[in-house]
Design a protein around this motif. Structure first.
Motif, PDB file in Angstrom:
ATOM      1  N   ARG A  20       0.838  -1.203   0.000  1.00 29.14           N
ATOM      2  CA  ARG A  20       0.000   0.000   0.000  1.00 29.14           C
ATOM      3  C   ARG A  20       0.869   1.247   0.000  1.00 29.14           C
ATOM      4  NH1 ARG A  20      -5.308   0.454  -0.195  1.00 29.14           N
ATOM      5  NH2 ARG A  20      -5.474   1.804   1.588  1.00 29.14           N
ATOM      6  N   ALA A  21       0.365   2.286  -0.670  1.00 35.33           N
ATOM      7  CA  ALA A  21       1.034   3.584  -0.682  1.00 35.33           C
ATOM      8  C   ALA A  21      -0.001   4.670  -0.426  1.00 35.33           C
ATOM      9  CB  ALA A  21       1.731   3.824  -2.016  1.00 35.33           C
ATOM     10  N   ILE A  22       0.457   5.737   0.171  1.00 34.51           N
ATOM     11  CA  ILE A  22      -0.380   6.914   0.428  1.00 34.51           C
ATOM     12  C   ILE A  22       0.239   8.090  -0.316  1.00 34.51           C
ATOM     13  CG2 ILE A  22      -1.139   8.572   2.184  1.00 34.51           C
ATOM     14  CD1 ILE A  22      -0.949   6.209   4.201  1.00 34.51           C
ATOM     15  N   VAL A  23      -0.601   8.858  -1.002  1.00 32.97           N
ATOM     16  CA  VAL A  23      -0.152  10.079  -1.663  1.00 32.97           C
ATOM     17  C   VAL A  23      -0.857  11.245  -0.976  1.00 32.97           C
ATOM     18  CG1 VAL A  23      -0.038  11.388  -3.804  1.00 32.97           C
ATOM     19  CG2 VAL A  23       0.240   8.901  -3.854  1.00 32.97           C
ATOM     20  N   ALA A 118      -0.843  -0.781  10.841  1.00 40.56           N
ATOM     21  CA  ALA A 118      -0.703  -1.678  11.986  1.00 40.56           C
ATOM     22  C   ALA A 118      -0.373  -3.108  11.562  1.00 40.56           C
ATOM     23  CB  ALA A 118      -1.986  -1.668  12.826  1.00 40.56           C
ATOM     24  N   THR A 119      -0.664  -3.457  10.324  1.00 36.31           N
ATOM     25  CA  THR A 119      -0.442  -4.835   9.885  1.00 36.31           C
ATOM     26  C   THR A 119       0.688  -5.000   8.877  1.00 36.31           C
ATOM     27  OG1 THR A 119      -2.114  -4.597   8.153  1.00 36.31           O
ATOM     28  CG2 THR A 119      -2.848  -5.473  10.276  1.00 36.31           C
ATOM     29  N   GLU A 120       1.098  -3.922   8.238  1.00 37.18           N
ATOM     30  CA  GLU A 120       2.155  -4.036   7.231  1.00 37.18           C
ATOM     31  C   GLU A 120       2.752  -2.662   6.924  1.00 37.18           C
ATOM     32  OE1 GLU A 120       0.653  -4.779   3.115  1.00 37.18           O
ATOM     33  OE2 GLU A 120      -1.250  -4.931   4.161  1.00 37.18           O
ATOM     34  N   PRO A 121       3.929  -2.635   6.289  1.00 35.17           N
ATOM     35  CA  PRO A 121       4.536  -1.351   5.922  1.00 35.17           C
ATOM     36  C   PRO A 121       3.686  -0.600   4.900  1.00 35.17           C
ATOM     37  CG  PRO A 121       6.122  -3.146   5.678  1.00 35.17           C
ATOM     38  CD  PRO A 121       4.779  -3.764   5.931  1.00 35.17           C
ATOM     39  N   VAL A 122       3.772   0.716   4.943  1.00 33.96           N
ATOM     40  CA  VAL A 122       3.055   1.587   4.019  1.00 33.96           C
ATOM     41  C   VAL A 122       4.030   2.671   3.562  1.00 33.96           C
ATOM     42  CG1 VAL A 122       1.145   3.219   3.768  1.00 33.96           C
ATOM     43  CG2 VAL A 122       0.853   1.198   5.211  1.00 33.96           C
ATOM     44  N   ASP A 138      13.251   1.976  -5.751  1.00 33.14           N
ATOM     45  CA  ASP A 138      14.051   0.790  -5.452  1.00 33.14           C
ATOM     46  C   ASP A 138      15.109   1.090  -4.392  1.00 33.14           C
ATOM     47  OD1 ASP A 138      12.621  -0.782  -7.218  1.00 33.14           O
ATOM     48  OD2 ASP A 138      14.120  -0.686  -8.814  1.00 33.14           O
ATOM     49  N   GLY A 139      15.759   2.241  -4.512  1.00 35.58           N
ATOM     50  CA  GLY A 139      16.767   2.628  -3.524  1.00 35.58           C
ATOM     51  C   GLY A 139      16.160   2.797  -2.143  1.00 35.58           C
ATOM     52  N   PHE A 140      15.013   3.440  -2.091  1.00 36.68           N
ATOM     53  CA  PHE A 140      14.340   3.634  -0.804  1.00 36.68           C
ATOM     54  C   PHE A 140      13.937   2.297  -0.193  1.00 36.68           C
ATOM     55  CE2 PHE A 140      10.460   4.182   1.681  1.00 36.68           C
ATOM     56  CZ  PHE A 140      10.933   5.025   2.673  1.00 36.68           C
ATOM     57  N   PHE A 141      13.341   1.414  -0.999  1.00 37.25           N
ATOM     58  CA  PHE A 141      12.904   0.118  -0.481  1.00 37.25           C
ATOM     59  C   PHE A 141      14.090  -0.715  -0.006  1.00 37.25           C
ATOM     60  CE2 PHE A 141       9.151   0.598  -3.567  1.00 37.25           C
ATOM     61  CZ  PHE A 141       8.420   1.303  -2.627  1.00 37.25           C
ATOM     62  N   SER A 142      15.194  -0.663  -0.727  1.00 39.54           N
ATOM     63  CA  SER A 142      16.393  -1.417  -0.324  1.00 39.54           C
ATOM     64  C   SER A 142      16.928  -0.919   1.010  1.00 39.54           C
ATOM     65  CB  SER A 142      17.490  -1.296  -1.384  1.00 39.54           C
ATOM     66  OG  SER A 142      17.125  -1.959  -2.555  1.00 39.54           O
ATOM     67  N   ARG A 143      17.078   0.395   1.136  1.00 47.97           N
ATOM     68  CA  ARG A 143      17.582   0.955   2.393  1.00 47.97           C
ATOM     69  C   ARG A 143      16.619   0.689   3.549  1.00 47.97           C
ATOM     70  NH1 ARG A 143      18.738   4.622  -1.312  1.00 47.97           N
ATOM     71  NH2 ARG A 143      17.127   6.080  -0.711  1.00 47.97           N
ATOM     72  N   SER A 144      15.326   0.768   3.284  1.00 46.40           N
ATOM     73  CA  SER A 144      14.345   0.509   4.337  1.00 46.40           C
ATOM     74  C   SER A 144      14.404  -0.944   4.794  1.00 46.40           C
ATOM     75  CB  SER A 144      12.929   0.832   3.831  1.00 46.40           C
ATOM     76  OG  SER A 144      12.815   2.203   3.573  1.00 46.40           O
ATOM     77  N   ALA A 145      14.583  -1.872   3.859  1.00 54.73           N
ATOM     78  CA  ALA A 145      14.630  -3.302   4.199  1.00 54.73           C
ATOM     79  C   ALA A 145      15.866  -3.627   5.047  1.00 54.73           C
ATOM     80  CB  ALA A 145      14.622  -4.146   2.928  1.00 54.73           C
ATOM     81  N   GLU A 146      16.928  -2.862   4.869  1.00 53.35           N
ATOM     82  CA  GLU A 146      18.170  -3.086   5.625  1.00 53.35           C
ATOM     83  C   GLU A 146      18.126  -2.463   7.013  1.00 53.35           C
ATOM     84  OE1 GLU A 146      21.061  -1.384   3.043  1.00 53.35           O
ATOM     85  OE2 GLU A 146      20.867  -2.966   1.564  1.00 53.35           O
ATOM     86  N   ALA A 149      14.670   0.254  11.739  1.00 51.40           N
ATOM     87  CA  ALA A 149      13.855   1.388  12.168  1.00 51.40           C
ATOM     88  C   ALA A 149      12.389   1.162  11.855  1.00 51.40           C
ATOM     89  CB  ALA A 149      14.337   2.667  11.487  1.00 51.40           C
ATOM     90  N   ASP A 150      11.535   1.777  12.646  1.00 48.92           N
ATOM     91  CA  ASP A 150      10.099   1.739  12.405  1.00 48.92           C
ATOM     92  C   ASP A 150       9.686   2.702  11.304  1.00 48.92           C
ATOM     93  OD1 ASP A 150       9.652  -0.178  14.367  1.00 48.92           O
ATOM     94  OD2 ASP A 150       9.324   1.338  15.920  1.00 48.92           O
ATOM     95  N   LEU A 151      10.508   3.709  11.060  1.00 51.19           N
ATOM     96  CA  LEU A 151      10.221   4.744  10.069  1.00 51.19           C
ATOM     97  C   LEU A 151      11.491   5.021   9.314  1.00 51.19           C
ATOM     98  CD1 LEU A 151       8.299   7.021   8.988  1.00 51.19           C
ATOM     99  CD2 LEU A 151       9.280   8.456  10.770  1.00 51.19           C
ATOM    100  N   THR A 152      11.439   5.004   7.992  1.00 53.91           N
ATOM    101  CA  THR A 152      12.619   5.352   7.196  1.00 53.91           C
ATOM    102  C   THR A 152      12.269   6.514   6.283  1.00 53.91           C
ATOM    103  OG1 THR A 152      12.073   3.646   5.556  1.00 53.91           O
ATOM    104  CG2 THR A 152      13.663   3.067   7.260  1.00 53.91           C
ATOM    105  N   LEU A 153      13.262   7.376   6.068  1.00 53.51           N
ATOM    106  CA  LEU A 153      13.065   8.566   5.241  1.00 53.51           C
ATOM    107  C   LEU A 153      13.979   8.517   4.044  1.00 53.51           C
ATOM    108  CD1 LEU A 153      13.091  11.169   8.131  1.00 53.51           C
ATOM    109  CD2 LEU A 153      11.104  10.161   7.061  1.00 53.51           C
TER     110      LEU A 153
END
Length: 153
Positions: A20-23, A118-122, A138-146, A149-153
């Motif tokens: 899911r994504a929010i705009v 509450a159930t999955e990343p957004v 892709d860069g954001f998702f890769s860094r977030s997966a590594e 943290a609960d929140l990645t920017l």
């Protein structure tokens, strides 16, 4: 009974995107000089190469492997009814929209709750992110997966 049809096969090296994504497409004021100068009813609807910025962002997100739906949080949802591509995506269940609150932070909280944080990343991004592309995502998702943290920017 219908036959199972597998989705696209993701390259093993591709980062995993949230489903899911929010705009965020809220405005601080209905009188936006940039929108007015561009002849748009809303800043998110300013055209870039003949297409509203909001549509560009939504299409990019839905084109990303893994993202199944997009929630648009906008202060004037009635404006979206005039954009055929968004109406079609909504009819298909790929997007939905909700009205922003008067508070940007409260709008984000309500969007995250509706999107199921509450159930999955957004993923949260903004409607004016017209340069958003696969490399950025892709860069954001890769860094977030590594990250732990609960929140990645």
């Amino acid at each position: 009974m219908t036959a199972y049809e597998p989705g696209p096969i993701r390259p093993e090296s591709a980062p995993i995107a949230p489903r899911r994504a929010i705009v965020l497409a809220g405005r601080r004021s209905s009188d936006d000089p940039l929108a007015r100068a561009g002849g748009a009813a809303h800043r998110a609807l300013l055209e870039i190469e003949g297409e509203p910025m909001l549509v560009r962002v939504v299409e990019r997100l839905l084109g990303q492997s893994g993202i199944e739906s997009v929630l648009i949080n906008i202060d004037a949802p009635e404006l979206l009814d005039a954009i055929p591509r968004l109406v079609e995506l909504r009819r298909r269940g790929a997007i939905e929209w909700m009205k922003s609150t008067d508070s940007p932070s409260q709008s984000v909280i309500e969007s995250l709750e509706r999107a199921g944080l509450a159930t999955e990343p957004v993923l949260v991004t903004t409607a004016d992110h017209a340069l958003l592309d696969d490399e950025i995502l892709d860069g954001f998702f890769s860094r977030s997966a590594e990250s732990d943290a609960d929140l990645t920017l």
